[in-house]
Design a protein around this motif. Structure first.
Motif, PDB file in Angstrom:
ATOM      1  N   GLY A 239       0.776  -1.234   0.000  1.00 32.07           N
ATOM      2  CA  GLY A 239       0.000   0.000   0.000  1.00 32.07           C
ATOM      3  C   GLY A 239       0.806   1.281   0.000  1.00 32.07           C
ATOM      4  N   GLY A 241       2.377   2.413  -2.671  1.00 27.95           N
ATOM      5  CA  GLY A 241       2.203   3.081  -3.960  1.00 27.95           C
ATOM      6  C   GLY A 241       3.048   2.579  -5.115  1.00 27.95           C
ATOM      7  N   LYS A 242       3.573   1.368  -5.020  1.00 27.92           N
ATOM      8  CA  LYS A 242       4.383   0.836  -6.115  1.00 27.92           C
ATOM      9  C   LYS A 242       3.585   0.721  -7.405  1.00 27.92           C
ATOM     10  N   THR A 243       2.419   0.104  -7.290  1.00 23.44           N
ATOM     11  CA  THR A 243       1.611  -0.123  -8.481  1.00 23.44           C
ATOM     12  C   THR A 243       1.132   1.189  -9.081  1.00 23.44           C
ATOM     13  N   ARG A 266      -2.564  -8.490  -8.084  1.00 24.88           N
ATOM     14  CA  ARG A 266      -4.026  -8.614  -8.065  1.00 24.88           C
ATOM     15  C   ARG A 266      -4.660  -8.655  -9.461  1.00 24.88           C
ATOM     16  N   TYR A 427       1.700  11.256  -1.600  1.00 24.44           N
ATOM     17  CA  TYR A 427       1.957  10.396  -2.767  1.00 24.44           C
ATOM     18  C   TYR A 427       2.564  11.208  -3.896  1.00 24.44           C
ATOM     19  N   PRO A 428       3.438  10.654  -4.693  1.00 25.00           N
ATOM     20  CA  PRO A 428       4.092   9.359  -4.536  1.00 25.00           C
ATOM     21  C   PRO A 428       4.977   9.379  -3.285  1.00 25.00           C
ATOM     22  N   ASN A 506      -1.001  14.024  -7.474  1.00 21.67           N
ATOM     23  CA  ASN A 506      -2.201  13.200  -7.404  1.00 21.67           C
ATOM     24  C   ASN A 506      -2.450  12.490  -8.732  1.00 21.67           C
TER      25      ASN A 506
ATOM     26  N   TYR B 339      -0.542  -7.314   1.287  1.00 21.33           N
ATOM     27  CA  TYR B 339       0.011  -7.339  -0.067  1.00 21.33           C
ATOM     28  C   TYR B 339      -0.981  -7.917  -1.086  1.00 21.33           C
TER      29      TYR B 339
HETATM   30  N1  LIG Z   1       0.168   9.084  -6.750  1.00 21.73           N
HETATM   31  C1  LIG Z   1      -0.916   8.739  -6.042  1.00 21.73           C
HETATM   32  N2  LIG Z   1      -2.000   9.522  -6.043  1.00 21.73           N
HETATM   33  C2  LIG Z   1      -3.089   9.197  -5.322  1.00 21.73           C
HETATM   34  N3  LIG Z   1      -3.195   8.090  -4.581  1.00 21.73           N
HETATM   35  C3  LIG Z   1      -2.157   7.261  -4.528  1.00 21.73           C
HETATM   36  C4  LIG Z   1      -0.956   7.537  -5.255  1.00 21.73           C
HETATM   37  N4  LIG Z   1      -0.086   6.532  -5.005  1.00 21.73           N
HETATM   38  C5  LIG Z   1      -0.710   5.677  -4.174  1.00 21.73           C
HETATM   39  N5  LIG Z   1      -1.961   6.106  -3.884  1.00 21.73           N
HETATM   40  C6  LIG Z   1      -2.913   5.410  -2.984  1.00 21.73           C
HETATM   41  O1  LIG Z   1      -2.269   4.342  -2.347  1.00 21.73           O
HETATM   42  C7  LIG Z   1      -2.943   3.113  -2.600  1.00 21.73           C
HETATM   43  C8  LIG Z   1      -1.985   1.974  -2.681  1.00 21.73           C
HETATM   44  O2  LIG Z   1      -1.130   2.129  -3.783  1.00 21.73           O
HETATM   45  P1  LIG Z   1      -0.585   0.881  -4.602  1.00 21.73           P
HETATM   46  O3  LIG Z   1      -1.674  -0.041  -4.918  1.00 21.73           O
HETATM   47  O4  LIG Z   1       0.209   1.418  -5.714  1.00 21.73           O
HETATM   48  O5  LIG Z   1       0.371   0.222  -3.507  1.00 21.73           O
HETATM   49  P2  LIG Z   1       1.440  -0.921  -3.716  1.00 21.73           P
HETATM   50  O6  LIG Z   1       2.718  -0.405  -3.168  1.00 21.73           O
HETATM   51  O7  LIG Z   1       1.449  -1.402  -5.097  1.00 21.73           O
HETATM   52  O8  LIG Z   1       0.899  -2.036  -2.727  1.00 21.73           O
HETATM   53  P3  LIG Z   1       1.035  -3.637  -2.864  1.00 21.73           P
HETATM   54  O9  LIG Z   1       2.446  -3.973  -2.600  1.00 21.73           O
HETATM   55  O10 LIG Z   1       0.145  -4.147  -1.793  1.00 21.73           O
HETATM   56  O11 LIG Z   1       0.592  -3.993  -4.224  1.00 21.73           O
HETATM   57  C9  LIG Z   1      -3.714   3.377  -3.868  1.00 21.73           C
HETATM   58  O12 LIG Z   1      -4.834   2.564  -3.955  1.00 21.73           O
HETATM   59  C10 LIG Z   1      -4.084   4.832  -3.741  1.00 21.73           C
HETATM   60  O13 LIG Z   1      -5.220   4.961  -2.935  1.00 21.73           O
END
Ligand SMILES: Nc1ncnc2c1ncn2[C@@H]1O[C@H](COP(=O)(O)OP(=O)(O)OP(=O)(O)O)[C@@H](O)[C@H]1O
Ligand SMILES: [Mg+2]
Lengths: 591, 474
Positions: A239, A241-243, A266, A427-428, A506, B339
């Protein structure tokens, strides 16, 4: 392809199958297991035994089941029709599979990666019959999507005299479009070629990188830029924000082709890409973003070993477009799932584990993967590049674990995601303290040429402020902000502004979602003007309170949302307003 | 009529024959595992039956198969089995369960056998408990806002139909109360739809199960609920199959019967421990804290069985509950869950101690699907900005509180005092609500603005001028 029985199942342990009675089998040979014909690959041969990793669920496979050899290694099909397609980890088209097996994926489905029926308009290159040609030569082109003109290449191993070349017309990917007289005889060339996924495609030469990949993400481009042909890791806990970062880059970066690999993540995230990309307009070409994108989806509920393959499948497709002279960006989300697949397979083969159960060859595999990035001269003498941006999902968000640590050794750019920032919804959540880019020196000339020679010093100035702010915040945490003189509180003030107005971006805002290089530079300059002139004013006795009260600051905080990328004039106006406000303040003060 | 010797017929006949073959005596029993040597070729993950000396049949599945030995995992546990007297049969097919709409209103064990004294529900379909992976191209991206009537969820961590949103809790925290409240109050506004709750209990106490049953009964929805109970005193291995059985029914109800299904699974930590138990006995190389390296993939097989499909009206929304060992969110169970799932509702012990219900931690909680399900036409146009502003302000509150604990509240600036006041109001008025209070989204947003209105307007960077004009009331 000819099928022959190469042995029988002896033991089934999850995705790992031990075969007995194996005589004529090849290392890394693609095999099919049992009557359902599950796809697998031979990963170890010893005596009459073979170890096979199976890319599909092995439920129901029993000792004694036959194993069929294909005679070739696990390969991908390359040719027109890749762009816009979503594949599984071993390049089976998921939309075809949907038609064949419905909403839930059945096992043992066999369907070609490239459509065999579809005809493409092939335009021959200007090559004379009788010309000497060799691997990588462009023999023609196909308009694959509105945006991508695919160049049809001679397979790397072909060398000889061109005997004939098809005239412009509609051909399927399997029809012969050229004949080449080689040393071993005449060879028909079709638009489709095959390439084994574990072997990097050959190039003429590796080049030094020198251009940034503009991602449109300000914290990346301005603070921690990645070069075209570079390799980056994005580590971060769940969570953080990688994805989102990878999606943002896949959407807005200035690469010509995007290969997006969802590895062990996912299902809905792939659906999101599938439903969103076609609707988004590429700001550079006006076409849909899907017209430059290939997706590889091996979601977390699909078999583990296909996760291992998906990374190689993706990067091989990327290399194919690089060989045509394109700049390609590969997103791999998440390389940790790939490493874990290696671990699981290794564990089931009862290999000696090294750190945290990972096999000792983990670093080698990671290195091999990231080495497939690079700026290259292709066999045909053009320039192309593959940039790799890999997400890393460290357990517990702890970067000292093996995958993060080894990845760090083989990438030159590191965007560390910070849990605290993510929790605060900054974010990021790329930490400006832990991240770095070793590509800085290489891309500086491009930036200075594009936006002016002060780019380097501006960038260092703001980074230095950020570092000073950290120390000041430590003081504040002990004694409160009032203990600091205005000159130091102003540093905190400017950094807060920089974080709100510049670093935070954003992804869901129509304007803020990406910023051009020019917009980024101008925004940074506005903030630095506030810093430089404000600091000077404070030195001369101005109070922080007055500076802070300037109305123009409200607009500066919101400039990222309110001013379009194209509307540079508005940024200039804002800068002028800031200067005027500062002039006025100083004027009052001088009296 | 088909020719008698067609290969399919032969194969089926052979299969029947082998399925009837009974092996008397096993070679080793270790924990929940039974080892049988010299069998006919047995398929991986096939279903097996173990008959003990009293004639009781226990189900198991094949974990490992080779020409020499077959390893079985027995769901009901191995206690009471003896090596010479155990009979084993291999069914030659994967583990399936009979599912039907008639299962609603009933109580089953983890394998799907009725334990409420009623008959086995007839009809429906016989389905593989492991399901099959959903093709990502078949999925419909979830976007429909579910109003739970709970401000901390609706306002800040919005639940979307088809989402998997777990509760990360700790021992003694009111996760069950919240899950039951969500199950009672959840609805899509302006829509009547067929809904069902599938409840899977793994290793929890009888009174937890009782609590849920009573809660469903009181709100008159019990006939829409199917319960799968594998309680604390049931064999631990049964927990491994319980969520799969439950989800098989959920998939059937959602995609063959067009229902909106909410799946509550508690406690996933007990599930993971059962998995660790089996892995340890098999001598597998562990990754962190003794959990097997495949814990991630195993959990993903469960959690990914949620969502929506294109062209199908039904949906599966998952709300798994897990207790974090030592309240540690970086422990492998919450960590790997986070995750995989699409966000998490995290409970904070300190808020609970201060009497705040639900004790939803402001910052670590997250709903990833919220972005597409809120705003104009879904909740209200100011919702995205309001939530973002509340997060930002609350995050600052946390900093100020830390600072205050070092330098003392008196030393804080007037601005920081404002934030403290905002924080109090936000927690006491917005987050906090009664266990039966069902707020509309408008009420929730209104409470959000009321807390924000304690801050000076210059502090509001994330909301627009128009929104301030319309909703900000200092
Ligand atoms: N640049 C951004 N702008 C707005 N919201 C963001 C941004 N980056 C992340 N978020 C918020 O953070 C949440 C989690 O981000 P993301 O799914 O990319 O996490 P992740 O690191 O890929 O997690 P995982 O490892 O569990 O897959 C998003 O659903 C969103 O709500
Ligand atoms: Mg992710």
């Amino acid at each position: 392809m000819e099928e022959r029985i190469i042995g029988q199942v002896n033991r089934v342990n999850g995705p790992v199958i031990e075969a007995a009675g194996v005589s004529d089998a090849m290392m890394l040979e693609l095999v099919r297991v049992g009557e359902v014909r599950l796809v697998g690959e031979i990963i170890k041969l010893a005596g009459d035994r073979a170890i096979i990793q199976v890319y599909e669920d092995t439920t129901g496979i029993a000792p004694g089941d036959n194993i069929f050899g294909s005679g070739s290694p696990l390969f991908v099909e390359l040719g027109p029709g890749l762009i816009g397609t979503i594949y599984d980890g071993i390049q089976r088209p998921l939309e075809r599979i949907l038609k064949l097996s419905g909403n839930f994926i059945e096992r043992g489905i066999r369907t070609p990666s490239l459509d065999r029926e579809k005809k493409w308009l092939f335009r021959p290159a200007e090559l004379a019959v009788g010309a000497e040609v060799s691997g990588g030569a462009v023999i023609g082109t196909v308009q694959e999507t509105e945006r991508v003109e695919q160049r049809i290449l001679l397979p790397p191993d072909v060398k000889g005299t061109l005997k004939s070349l098809a005239v412009e017309g509609q051909y399927t990917v399997e029809e012969t479009v050229a004949l080449v007289e080689t040393e071993s005889g005449e060879r028909g060339i079709a638009m489709m070629q095959r390439w084994p996924i574990r072997t990097p495609r050959p190039v003429a030469e590796r080049l030094p990188v020198n251009r940034p990949l503009i991602t449109g993400q300000r914290v990346i481009d301005t603070l921690f830029p990645v070069a075209r042909g570079g390799a980056v890791a994005i580590p971060g806990g769940f969570g953080t924000g990688k994805t989102m970062i990878q999606h943002a880059i896949a959407k807005w970066c200035d690469a010509e082709i995007i290969v997006y690999i969802g590895c062990g993540e996912r299902g809905n995230e792939m659906t999101d890409v599938l439903s969103e990309f076609p609707k988004l307009i590429d700001p550079r070409t006006g076409g849909s973003l899907m017209e430059r994108t290939v997706l590889i989806a091996n979601t977390s509920n699909m078999p583990v070993s296909a996760r291992e393959a998906s990374i190689y499948t993706g990067v091989t497709l990327a290399e194919y477009y690089r060989d045509q002279g394109f700049d390609v960006a590969v997103m791999a989300d998440s390389t940790s799932r790939w490493a874990e697949a290696l671990r699981e397979l290794s564990g089931r083969m009862e290999e000696m584990p090294a750190e945290e159960g990972f096999p000792a060859y983990l670093p080698t595999r990671i290195a091999e993967f990231y080495e497939r990035a690079g700026a290259m001269t292709t066999l045909a003498g053009q320039n192309g590049s593959v940039s790799i941006i890999g997400a890393v999902s460290p357990p517990g968000g702890d970067f000292s674990e093996p995958v993060t640590q080894h990845t760090k050794r083989f990438v030159r750019c590191f965007w560390a995601l910070d849990r605290q920032l993510a929790n605060a919804r900054h974010y990021p959540a790329i930490s400006w303290l832990e991240s770095y880019s070793e590509y800085l020196d290489e891309v500086t000339p491009w930036w200075e040429q594009a936006v002016g020679s002060s780019w380097t010093s501006d960038r260092s100035e703001i980074l230095e402020l950020l570092h000073r702010e950290v120390r000041l915040q430590q003081v504040v945490k002990l004694v409160g902000p009032d203990a600091l003189p205005d000159s130091q509180r102003f540093i905190i003030e400017v950094c807060t502004l920089f974080k709100n107005a510049f670093l935070q971006q954003n992804a869901f805002d129509d304007i803020d979602r990406y910023s051009t290089a020019e917009k980024q530079t101008r925004m940074l300059q506005i903030i630095l003007t506030y810093w430089r002139r404000g600091a000077e004013a404070i030195r001369r006795g101005m109070t922080l309170v007055r500076l802070r009260r300037m109305k123009v600051l409200q607009d500066i905080v919101k400039m990222k949302f309110t001013i379009d990328n194209e509307d540079l004039g508005a940024l200039d106006k804002l800068a002028a307003r800031l200067e005027r406000s500062l002039d006025q303040l100083e004027a009052i003060y001088e009296e | 009529m088909k020719s008698r010797s067609s290969p399919e017929d032969l194969e089926a006949a052979q299969k029947r024959l082998l399925a009837g073959r009974e092996y008397i005596g096993v070679d080793r029993i270790e924990g929940p595992l039974v080892f049988v040597r010299n069998t006919h070729p047995v398929g991986y993950r096939d279903l097996a039956e173990c008959v003990d000396s009293k004639g009781e049949t226990r189900l198991g599945i094949v974990l490992d198969t080779s020409t020499e030995t077959v390893v079985l995992q027995i769901f009901a546990g191995t206690s009471g089995l003896t090596m010479p007297e155990t009979h084993v049969r291999f069914r030659g097919e994967p583990h399936t369960v009979q599912v039907s709409e008639r299962m609603l209103g009933r109580v089953f064990n983890g394998l799907g056998r009725p334990i409420d004294g009623g008959p086995s529900p007839a009809g429906g379909e016989e389905l593989d408990v492991n399901g099959r992976p959903i093709n990502p191209t078949a999925r419909e991206y979830p976007r429909d806002f579910i109003q739970t009537g709970i401000s901390a969820i609706d306002g800040m961590n919005t639940l979307i139909r088809g989402q998997k949103l777990p509760i990360f809790s700790g021992n003694g925290l009111p996760h069950n109360t919240l899950a039951a409240q969500v199950a009672r109050q959840a609805r899509i506004r302006g829509q009547e739809s067929r809904f069902a709750v599938v409840f899977a209990a793994m290793g929890v106490k009888h009174d937890v199960a009782r609590f849920f049953i009573d809660s469903f009964e009181q709100s008159g929805v019990l006939e829409n609920v199917a319960l799968f109970l594998s309680l604390a005193d049931d064999p631990s291995i049964e927990r491994l199959i319980t969520p799969r059985t439950a989800l098989t029914l959920a998939e059937y109800l959602a995609f063959s019967r067009d229902m909106h299904v909410l799946v509550i699974m508690t406690d996933m930590s007990n599930y993971c421990e059962a998995l660790r138990e089996v892995s340890t006995i098999r001598g597998e190389i562990p990754s962190r804290k003794g959990y097997p390296g495949y814990l991630y993939s195993d959990l993903a097989e469960i959690y990914e069985r949620s969502g929506m499909l294109k062209g199908f009206p039904g949906s599966i929304t998952q709300m798994p509950i897990l207790t974090m060992p030592n309240d540690d969110i970086s422990h492998p169970i919450p960590d790997l869950t986070g995750y995989i799932t699409e966000g998490q509702i995290v409970f904070e012990r300190e808020m609970h101690a201060r009497g705040i219900y639900p004790p939803v931690a402001g910052l670590p909680s997250l709903s990833r699907l919220m972005k597409d399900g809120i705003g104009e036409g879904m909740t209200r146009e100011d919702h995205p900005h309001l939530a973002s502003q509340l997060f930002a302000a609350y995050s600052y509150v946390k900093d100020v509180r830390n600072l205050a604990s070092v330098i003392g509240e008196e030393e804080l600036t007037p601005l920081d005092h404002q934030y403290l006041e905002f924080g109090e109001t936000f927690e006491r008025k917005f987050v906090s609500q009664s266990k039966t209070e069902d707020r509309t989204i408008e009420e929730t947003l209104e409470l959000g603005w009321r807390s924000l209105s304690l801050l000076a307007v210059e502090e509001l960077h994330r909301v627009s001028e128009e929104e301030i004009e319309k909703y900000y009331r200092p």
